[in-house]
Design an enzyme around this catalytic site. Structure first.
Site, PDB file in Angstrom:
ATOM      1  N   CYS A 125     -32.992  94.843  -5.485  1.00  0.00           N
ATOM      2  CA  CYS A 125     -32.484  93.468  -5.497  1.00  0.00           C
ATOM      3  C   CYS A 125     -30.965  93.454  -5.418  1.00  0.00           C
ATOM      4  CB  CYS A 125     -32.964  92.749  -6.738  1.00  0.00           C
ATOM      5  SG  CYS A 125     -34.772  92.629  -6.833  1.00  0.00           S
ATOM      6  N   LYS A 151     -37.065  99.869 -13.848  1.00  0.00           N
ATOM      7  CA  LYS A 151     -37.513 100.729 -14.951  1.00  0.00           C
ATOM      8  C   LYS A 151     -37.623 102.190 -14.561  1.00  0.00           C
ATOM      9  CE  LYS A 151     -37.548  96.912 -16.911  1.00  0.00           C
ATOM     10  NZ  LYS A 151     -37.216  96.204 -15.670  1.00  0.00           N
ATOM     11  N   SER A 181     -34.413  89.203 -17.009  1.00  0.00           N
ATOM     12  CA  SER A 181     -34.120  89.908 -15.770  1.00  0.00           C
ATOM     13  C   SER A 181     -32.617  90.002 -15.593  1.00  0.00           C
ATOM     14  CB  SER A 181     -34.723  89.137 -14.599  1.00  0.00           C
ATOM     15  OG  SER A 181     -34.161  89.548 -13.372  1.00  0.00           O
TER      16      SER A 181
END
Length: 557
Positions: free
Chosen positions: A193, A126, A470
């Site tokens: 990630c 974000k 996600s």
């Protein structure tokens, strides 16, 4: 040459500004510095998450680059949160909210301090669109820097491996010892990630948009190339100031189309839809779900990257990152080459000397043998989502699913029944009152989708929600259903056992009820009270727009 100090001069020039200069001397300014353009360095450093734990050092590199180019860099902080840590808890309600907090804080600091230009460095999901929204609102010369991807964990694992291991453990296919081994080794250090999840998706989209330097999206977090990227970004802002190139010159409608095209080819996250809509709103560019559908019909998925594919971002970096892919897209007429970028050159000029991928690589497929001939991001409409929904369907799950609704009013309820075996083959899991207003905050459903995969139901159930997913989610999943349940959208009217069809080929999501039955249920439906009446979440719920409009908080002001 333009006036490179049009903002900072009002803060530090003249006798009356002696108090301001006195304050700045205490933080390291000298006489010469007051005549230099000031560049704010927005750092999202935090020990909250490995995605951002290294960004304090990257901010220093960016500051050095600005200083060496004749500016005066000033580092300041903004917040970040961790999706990976908060997923599956009520804390995840703050995730999307943080995008607006970050944008607001960058706007506040740069606007207040009178910085002439801006470098913003983001690492987790974000804070990247938050940085871009802040840049767009300010419209001062700016460059975004991606903090970089993490290296793979042991045995080619990452954070999604851990989430899915939880499901395997619940199914009995993994021991507690094996689960702990994955937990201990999947996250080896700093960086975002490792698959084409939301962080790497947004980094790639922002580079394609023209707001990052070439290759910024494709560098590991801890690497000499990332340090150099930061130094070059600091210097690039000074060049943009001299040329008076601002975000509105770069973030055009055509540039957003480039970003959409690139993220589709990469098989990117559904969150990119939400964030690009929000970023376009901030720069006053008209962009809608229909644009994603239109572009998606002509752009194939070419990248075999996680979560649906095999490879990780570090492996894409090793063969050249996204630049060769973008050059191929440009050569096929799928990108607008004349769009301006933060280099001061056009996209086509940036790509002119880019070499193709090695001939023996398997990560990026050819146009002749794509992973999917059109977009995996399918914009669905129908009587269950009149204003639209976003599905992530690679084709591996099939293109059509019909099943019986199993309805839940929160993520926690659904997660429990997936793990305990209540959810069975043929179910359409319906998770509602998790939208921007109803959640509030539009939580990601990574825990339920990972549990579905871990339980071996990935091909046998679908999951739909007015929340979101996600970038690590995969399976037959549909999110962003609008209108959301809190606003009385049709998803609020679904009952257990209702038949639902999701059809990626016709782009339809349908509740198998007559219009008369839907209307009768609507008349009986009662609005639910807001879950929060004070504080940040209450303010967000009161001001946030629909997901189909980017979930922005200043739409109707």
């Amino acid at each position: 040459m333009s006036d490179t100090r049009k903002n900072s001069s009002s803060v530090v020039d003249g006798t009356a500004k002696a108090p301001a200069r006195a304050m700045l001397r205490a933080v390291g300014f000298n006489d010469a510095d007051f005549k230099k353009p000031q560049v704010g360095i927005a750092s999202t450093w935090s020990m909250v998450t490995p995605c951002n734990m290294h960004i304090n050092k990257l901010a220093e590199f960016a500051c050095e680059g600005a200083d060496e180019a004749g500016g005066k860099g000033v580092i300041f902080n903004t917040i970040t949160i961790s999706d990976g840590i908060s997923n599956g808890t009520i804390g995840m309600k703050y995730s999307l909210v943080s995008r607006e907090v970050i944008a607001d804080s960058i706007e506040a600091v740069v606007g207040c301090q009178g910085f002439d230009g801006l470098v913003a460095i983001g690492g987790c999901d974000k804070n990247m669109p938050g940085c871009l929204i802040g840049m767009a609102r300010l419209n001062r010369p700016a460059v975004f820097v991606y903090g970089g991807t993490i290296q793979p964990g042991a045995n080619h694992t990452d954070i999604v491996s851990v989430f899915e291991a939880v499901g395997k453990h619940a199914r009995g296919d993994m021991t507690s010892v094996e689960l702990k081994q994955i937990e201990q080794t999947a996250i080896p250090g700093a960086g975002s990630c490792g698959g084409m999840y939301t962080a790497n998706t947004m980094a790639s989209a922002i580079e394609a948009l023209g707001m990052s330097l070439p290759n910024s999206s494709a560098q590991e977090a801890v690497s000499p190339s990332k340090a150099e990227d930061c130094r070059r970004a600091g210097a690039a802002v000074i060049s943009l100031l001299e040329k008076d190139i601002k975000p509105t010159d770069i973030m055009t409608r055509q540039a957003f189309e480039n970003a959409i095209t690139t993220l589709i080819a990469l098989g990117g996250s559904t969150n990119a839809v939400l964030h690009l809509l929000g970023m376009a709103h901030a720069v006053d560019v008209e962009l809608t779900l229909d644009d994603f559908a239109r572009i998606g019909r002509q752009v194939p998925v070419l990248a075999d990257l996680r979560p649906s594919g095999k490879y990780m971002m570090s492996e894409l970096i090793a063969i050249g990152g996204i630049q060769p892919l973008m050059k191929s897209l440009l050569q096929r007429g799928l990108l607008h080459g004349d769009c301006l970028t933060v280099t001061g050159k056009t996209l086509a000029e940036n790509l002119a000397d880019v070499a193709p991928y090695p001939a023996d690589q398997n990560i990026i497929h050819s146009f002749e043998q794509p992973i999917k001939k059109d977009s995996h991001l399918v914009i669905l409409k129908g009587n269950l989502a009149p204003d639209g929904a976003v599905a992530k369907i690679t084709g591996k799950e099939g293109l059509r699913f019909t099943g019986k609704a199993r309805v839940f009013h929160s993520e926690e309820e659904a997660q429990q029944d997936i793990l305990n075996g209540t959810v069975v083959k043929g179910d359409v899991i319906v998770i509602r009152y998790e939208g921007p207003k109803g959640g509030p905050g539009m939580r990601e459903m990574l825990s339920p989708t990972s549990a579905v995969i871990g339980k071996g139901l990935g091909n046998d159930v679908a999951l739909i929600t007015d929340g979101r997913f996600s970038g690590g989610s995969h399976g037959f999943v549909v999110g962003h259903i609008t209108p959301e349940a809190f606003d009385g959208g049709p998803i609020a009217l679904v009952e257990n056992g209702d038949e639902i069809t999701i059809d990626a080929e016709t782009a339809e999501i349908r509740l198998h009820l007559s219009d008369t039955e839907i209307q009768q249920r609507r008349m009986a439906w009662q609005p639910v009270p807001p879950r929060y009446t004070r504080g940040l979440l209450a303010k967000y719920a009161k001001t946030v727009s629909s997901a189909s409009e980017g979930a922005v908080t200043d739409k109707d002001l």
